[in-house]
Design a protein around this motif. Sequence first.
Motif, PDB file in Angstrom:
ATOM      1  N   ASP A 518       0.836  -1.211   0.000  1.00  0.00           N
ATOM      2  CA  ASP A 518       0.000   0.000   0.000  1.00  0.00           C
ATOM      3  C   ASP A 518       0.865   1.252   0.000  1.00  0.00           C
ATOM      4  O   ASP A 518       0.521   2.259  -0.628  1.00  0.00           O
ATOM      5  CB  ASP A 518      -0.915   0.017   1.231  1.00  0.00           C
ATOM      6  CG  ASP A 518      -2.004  -1.045   1.155  1.00  0.00           C
ATOM      7  OD1 ASP A 518      -2.184  -1.622   0.065  1.00  0.00           O
ATOM      8  OD2 ASP A 518      -2.662  -1.302   2.187  1.00  0.00           O
ATOM      9  N   ALA A 519       1.995   1.200   0.698  1.00  0.00           N
ATOM     10  CA  ALA A 519       2.874   2.368   0.783  1.00  0.00           C
ATOM     11  C   ALA A 519       3.428   2.733  -0.595  1.00  0.00           C
ATOM     12  O   ALA A 519       3.491   3.910  -0.954  1.00  0.00           O
ATOM     13  CB  ALA A 519       4.005   2.100   1.760  1.00  0.00           C
ATOM     14  N   ILE A 520       3.840   1.718  -1.367  1.00  0.00           N
ATOM     15  CA  ILE A 520       4.373   1.997  -2.703  1.00  0.00           C
ATOM     16  C   ILE A 520       3.261   2.475  -3.628  1.00  0.00           C
ATOM     17  O   ILE A 520       3.468   3.373  -4.456  1.00  0.00           O
ATOM     18  CB  ILE A 520       5.074   0.743  -3.283  1.00  0.00           C
ATOM     19  CG1 ILE A 520       6.309   0.402  -2.439  1.00  0.00           C
ATOM     20  CG2 ILE A 520       5.465   0.960  -4.732  1.00  0.00           C
ATOM     21  CD1 ILE A 520       7.033  -0.855  -2.887  1.00  0.00           C
ATOM     22  N   MET A 521       2.062   1.911  -3.477  1.00  0.00           N
ATOM     23  CA  MET A 521       0.915   2.372  -4.273  1.00  0.00           C
ATOM     24  C   MET A 521       0.671   3.863  -4.007  1.00  0.00           C
ATOM     25  O   MET A 521       0.495   4.664  -4.940  1.00  0.00           O
ATOM     26  CB  MET A 521      -0.335   1.564  -3.914  1.00  0.00           C
ATOM     27  CG  MET A 521      -1.626   2.107  -4.515  1.00  0.00           C
ATOM     28  SD  MET A 521      -1.763   1.845  -6.289  1.00  0.00           S
ATOM     29  CE  MET A 521      -2.478   0.197  -6.290  1.00  0.00           C
ATOM     30  N   LYS A 522       0.681   4.253  -2.729  1.00  0.00           N
ATOM     31  CA  LYS A 522       0.466   5.654  -2.369  1.00  0.00           C
ATOM     32  C   LYS A 522       1.598   6.521  -2.923  1.00  0.00           C
ATOM     33  O   LYS A 522       1.365   7.650  -3.372  1.00  0.00           O
ATOM     34  CB  LYS A 522       0.389   5.783  -0.848  1.00  0.00           C
ATOM     35  CG  LYS A 522      -0.017   7.177  -0.368  1.00  0.00           C
ATOM     36  CD  LYS A 522      -0.174   7.236   1.130  1.00  0.00           C
ATOM     37  CE  LYS A 522       1.146   7.130   1.830  1.00  0.00           C
ATOM     38  NZ  LYS A 522       1.071   7.495   3.266  1.00  0.00           N
ATOM     39  N   GLU A 523       2.819   6.000  -2.894  1.00  0.00           N
ATOM     40  CA  GLU A 523       3.984   6.720  -3.421  1.00  0.00           C
ATOM     41  C   GLU A 523       3.820   6.990  -4.912  1.00  0.00           C
ATOM     42  O   GLU A 523       4.104   8.105  -5.390  1.00  0.00           O
ATOM     43  CB  GLU A 523       5.232   5.873  -3.156  1.00  0.00           C
ATOM     44  CG  GLU A 523       6.521   6.445  -3.679  1.00  0.00           C
ATOM     45  CD  GLU A 523       7.635   5.420  -3.583  1.00  0.00           C
ATOM     46  OE1 GLU A 523       8.330   5.200  -4.596  1.00  0.00           O
ATOM     47  OE2 GLU A 523       7.807   4.812  -2.490  1.00  0.00           O
ATOM     48  N   ILE A 524       3.353   6.013  -5.668  1.00  0.00           N
ATOM     49  CA  ILE A 524       3.163   6.169  -7.116  1.00  0.00           C
ATOM     50  C   ILE A 524       2.062   7.183  -7.407  1.00  0.00           C
ATOM     51  O   ILE A 524       2.184   8.033  -8.303  1.00  0.00           O
ATOM     52  CB  ILE A 524       2.843   4.810  -7.775  1.00  0.00           C
ATOM     53  CG1 ILE A 524       4.044   3.859  -7.630  1.00  0.00           C
ATOM     54  CG2 ILE A 524       2.480   4.981  -9.240  1.00  0.00           C
ATOM     55  CD1 ILE A 524       3.753   2.419  -8.037  1.00  0.00           C
ATOM     56  N   THR A 554      -5.985   8.368 -12.280  1.00  0.00           N
ATOM     57  CA  THR A 554      -7.408   8.086 -12.059  1.00  0.00           C
ATOM     58  C   THR A 554      -7.628   6.622 -11.714  1.00  0.00           C
ATOM     59  O   THR A 554      -8.361   6.285 -10.777  1.00  0.00           O
ATOM     60  CB  THR A 554      -8.223   8.462 -13.316  1.00  0.00           C
ATOM     61  OG1 THR A 554      -8.024   9.848 -13.611  1.00  0.00           O
ATOM     62  CG2 THR A 554      -9.709   8.200 -13.097  1.00  0.00           C
ATOM     63  N   GLU A 555      -6.994   5.734 -12.465  1.00  0.00           N
ATOM     64  CA  GLU A 555      -7.164   4.295 -12.250  1.00  0.00           C
ATOM     65  C   GLU A 555      -6.637   3.873 -10.877  1.00  0.00           C
ATOM     66  O   GLU A 555      -7.293   3.095 -10.161  1.00  0.00           O
ATOM     67  CB  GLU A 555      -6.458   3.514 -13.358  1.00  0.00           C
ATOM     68  CG  GLU A 555      -7.111   3.674 -14.726  1.00  0.00           C
ATOM     69  CD  GLU A 555      -6.235   3.133 -15.846  1.00  0.00           C
ATOM     70  OE1 GLU A 555      -5.230   2.435 -15.532  1.00  0.00           O
ATOM     71  OE2 GLU A 555      -6.521   3.417 -17.029  1.00  0.00           O
ATOM     72  N   LEU A 556      -5.461   4.365 -10.520  1.00  0.00           N
ATOM     73  CA  LEU A 556      -4.862   3.967  -9.239  1.00  0.00           C
ATOM     74  C   LEU A 556      -5.664   4.521  -8.058  1.00  0.00           C
ATOM     75  O   LEU A 556      -5.789   3.857  -7.026  1.00  0.00           O
ATOM     76  CB  LEU A 556      -3.414   4.447  -9.163  1.00  0.00           C
ATOM     77  CG  LEU A 556      -2.443   3.768 -10.136  1.00  0.00           C
ATOM     78  CD1 LEU A 556      -1.068   4.408 -10.064  1.00  0.00           C
ATOM     79  CD2 LEU A 556      -2.341   2.267  -9.831  1.00  0.00           C
ATOM     80  N   ARG A 557      -6.190   5.715  -8.189  1.00  0.00           N
ATOM     81  CA  ARG A 557      -7.025   6.268  -7.116  1.00  0.00           C
ATOM     82  C   ARG A 557      -8.308   5.473  -6.937  1.00  0.00           C
ATOM     83  O   ARG A 557      -8.799   5.316  -5.823  1.00  0.00           O
ATOM     84  CB  ARG A 557      -7.351   7.732  -7.412  1.00  0.00           C
ATOM     85  CG  ARG A 557      -6.235   8.691  -7.006  1.00  0.00           C
ATOM     86  CD  ARG A 557      -6.590  10.117  -7.303  1.00  0.00           C
ATOM     87  NE  ARG A 557      -5.625  11.034  -6.701  1.00  0.00           N
ATOM     88  CZ  ARG A 557      -5.468  12.295  -7.053  1.00  0.00           C
ATOM     89  NH1 ARG A 557      -6.223  12.806  -8.014  1.00  0.00           N
ATOM     90  NH2 ARG A 557      -4.585  13.064  -6.444  1.00  0.00           N
ATOM     91  N   GLU A 558      -8.838   4.972  -8.014  1.00  0.00           N
ATOM     92  CA  GLU A 558     -10.043   4.150  -7.918  1.00  0.00           C
ATOM     93  C   GLU A 558      -9.742   2.813  -7.247  1.00  0.00           C
ATOM     94  O   GLU A 558     -10.573   2.268  -6.523  1.00  0.00           O
ATOM     95  CB  GLU A 558     -10.621   3.915  -9.320  1.00  0.00           C
ATOM     96  CG  GLU A 558     -11.284   5.164  -9.909  1.00  0.00           C
ATOM     97  CD  GLU A 558     -11.737   4.943 -11.333  1.00  0.00           C
ATOM     98  OE1 GLU A 558     -11.432   3.857 -11.898  1.00  0.00           O
ATOM     99  OE2 GLU A 558     -12.379   5.844 -11.903  1.00  0.00           O
ATOM    100  N   GLN A 559      -8.534   2.294  -7.468  1.00  0.00           N
ATOM    101  CA  GLN A 559      -8.151   1.015  -6.844  1.00  0.00           C
ATOM    102  C   GLN A 559      -7.868   1.172  -5.351  1.00  0.00           C
ATOM    103  O   GLN A 559      -8.157   0.279  -4.555  1.00  0.00           O
ATOM    104  CB  GLN A 559      -6.905   0.462  -7.523  1.00  0.00           C
ATOM    105  CG  GLN A 559      -7.100   0.029  -8.969  1.00  0.00           C
ATOM    106  CD  GLN A 559      -5.787  -0.379  -9.621  1.00  0.00           C
ATOM    107  OE1 GLN A 559      -4.866  -0.814  -8.939  1.00  0.00           O
ATOM    108  NE2 GLN A 559      -5.700  -0.223 -10.933  1.00  0.00           N
ATOM    109  N   GLN A 564      -6.081   4.639   2.361  1.00  0.00           N
ATOM    110  CA  GLN A 564      -4.781   4.248   1.840  1.00  0.00           C
ATOM    111  C   GLN A 564      -4.094   5.443   1.192  1.00  0.00           C
ATOM    112  O   GLN A 564      -2.893   5.645   1.324  1.00  0.00           O
ATOM    113  CB  GLN A 564      -5.003   3.155   0.793  1.00  0.00           C
ATOM    114  CG  GLN A 564      -3.751   2.399   0.384  1.00  0.00           C
ATOM    115  CD  GLN A 564      -4.092   1.270  -0.542  1.00  0.00           C
ATOM    116  OE1 GLN A 564      -5.015   0.503  -0.296  1.00  0.00           O
ATOM    117  NE2 GLN A 564      -3.371   1.156  -1.630  1.00  0.00           N
ATOM    118  N   VAL A 565      -4.872   6.289   0.485  1.00  0.00           N
ATOM    119  CA  VAL A 565      -4.312   7.439  -0.203  1.00  0.00           C
ATOM    120  C   VAL A 565      -3.846   8.486   0.792  1.00  0.00           C
ATOM    121  O   VAL A 565      -2.846   9.150   0.620  1.00  0.00           O
ATOM    122  CB  VAL A 565      -5.350   8.055  -1.174  1.00  0.00           C
ATOM    123  CG1 VAL A 565      -4.812   9.332  -1.781  1.00  0.00           C
ATOM    124  CG2 VAL A 565      -5.706   7.057  -2.255  1.00  0.00           C
TER     125      VAL A 565
END
Length: 567
Positions: A518-524, A554-559, A564-565
């Motif tokens: 989740d941390a790397i997802m938020k970083e991206i 947009t796609e990553l924010r929806e996921q 998490q964000v």
Amino acid sequence: MAEDSAGLPSDYQFWMQKLSVWTQASTLETQRDICLHLPQFQEFLRQMYETLKEMDSNTIIERFPTICQLLAKSCWSPFILAYDESPKILIWCLCCLIKKDPQNSRESKLNSWTRRLLSHIVSTFRFDIKEVDLFNQVLGYAPTDYYPGLLKNMVLSLVSELRENHLNGFNSQRRMSPERVRSLSRICVPLVTLPDFEPLVEALLTYHGHEPQEVLWPEFFDAVNEAFLLKKISLPKSAILCLWLRHLPSLENTMLHLFEKLISSERNSLRRIECFMKDSLLPEAAACHPAIFRVVDEIFRSALLETDGAAEVLACIQVFTRCFVEALEKENKQLKFALKTYFPYASPSLVMVLLQHPKDIPQRLWHQSLKHISEMLKEIVEDHGSYGGPFESWFLFVHFGGWADMAEQLLMSEAEAEPPEALLWLLAFSCSPGAGHQQRVQTMVEVKTVLGRLSKLFRSPALSARDLQAAAGENRGGDPRPPACQQLVRRLLLHFLLWAPGGHAIAREVITLMAQTDAIMKEIIGFLDCTLYRWDHLCVEAHRSRKLARELLTELREQASPQQVNQ
């Protein structure tokens, strides 16, 4: 009556009945009963205010139809108005009924009725009740006729007196005494949200006597700042500036309020953070006076240290600085304050270079500016210059974080060229300011190796996600990369996806492989948001890259979940 008491203190009905008895009879026994119950009634009023302040006026009237009767009977009782803090609490309750922008005749009538009661209470601060009654009898005016005019004239008179103090200087015979100014500010504490009192509030804030200590009541500053934060008062920027300069806790509470808004807001973007910043007036106030900037900056410094350099705090600092620089350019056209007063411990030449907007520099000269920044920072950090240690230099640099982002972008968009040592050093320092010289050199070697591998793939006609993952991977047999270095490599990889001709086709697959936590997802997500924000300010016209970045964001924010964000 049962529905009236829902949500209000349980003894609401008891006090309604008491007030009816008290207003219908004026016997000695009734007066004794009033005096006996005044402490308990004041506590009831306080509890009632705690309930009403959470609602708007329409909700109050809808849920508690008899509340106006209760307040009116309380306001016209001389015993209640004469007891302790009861007048102040009644004013608080009445202020809850005021609609700042009435939308219909019903709301306008309620405002007028409330103001008449407020005028009546306020008049007792200046006149004895008996004097008011005598004034009424002699002139034949009803309270509804003269109270609004009395209030307006009283406010205008006091404003004139306060402003004349500036002209009278040390002429003590014509100046308003400090005691009277202090008493006036105390009386205004429950009244600051009333539009009729805004001129007086402004005059008090901008009042400057010749006393060695602050004369205004501390609670007055607290009340005005709270009203400003809750959008219950409209004051000019000059008055807010005086408020924050005169009362440090108000400035600190404003910063705390801003942090709370940012934390509680779902899916913050830098654009949204910028709106919050500008709405707070903090960047403008900081540009107007270095003392405010330095307090705000110190709070950001503390937040950065307490969160171990959290990306969210860095983003706030960078957006605040951008807004501050914009305001500074407007405010300091005549150089009211030297830059040294805003950054007293920084190298003036470094500050001047960092303050330059990349948009105003030809793109062919970006390398030169970045090289200059890197050399000045390196001299301070590694050659032990006279402007603080590594952290102080890094803290100054991250205010203008767009330069580091530009360095990454230039290295990746020109991947086929030999990476300049100055840019490599700048990125190594930016990602890990606390590292020693040897570790910084190791980071530069790692980044240069990754850039060399990626440059071979930049024009590859058949690019795969696995190829890219292998190019960004660590050398076998070597020490594992520090987390900061790993993050820097991920950022370079994302730049590659946006700029390499074959990167767009495999971007989603690569990001899926990268975002293992989740941390790397938020970083991206933060990287993409920051990139788009920077491109907007630089007017970058990379349509394909911009389109891909926006789609991915947009796609990553929806996921990702909102928690998490924002974590």
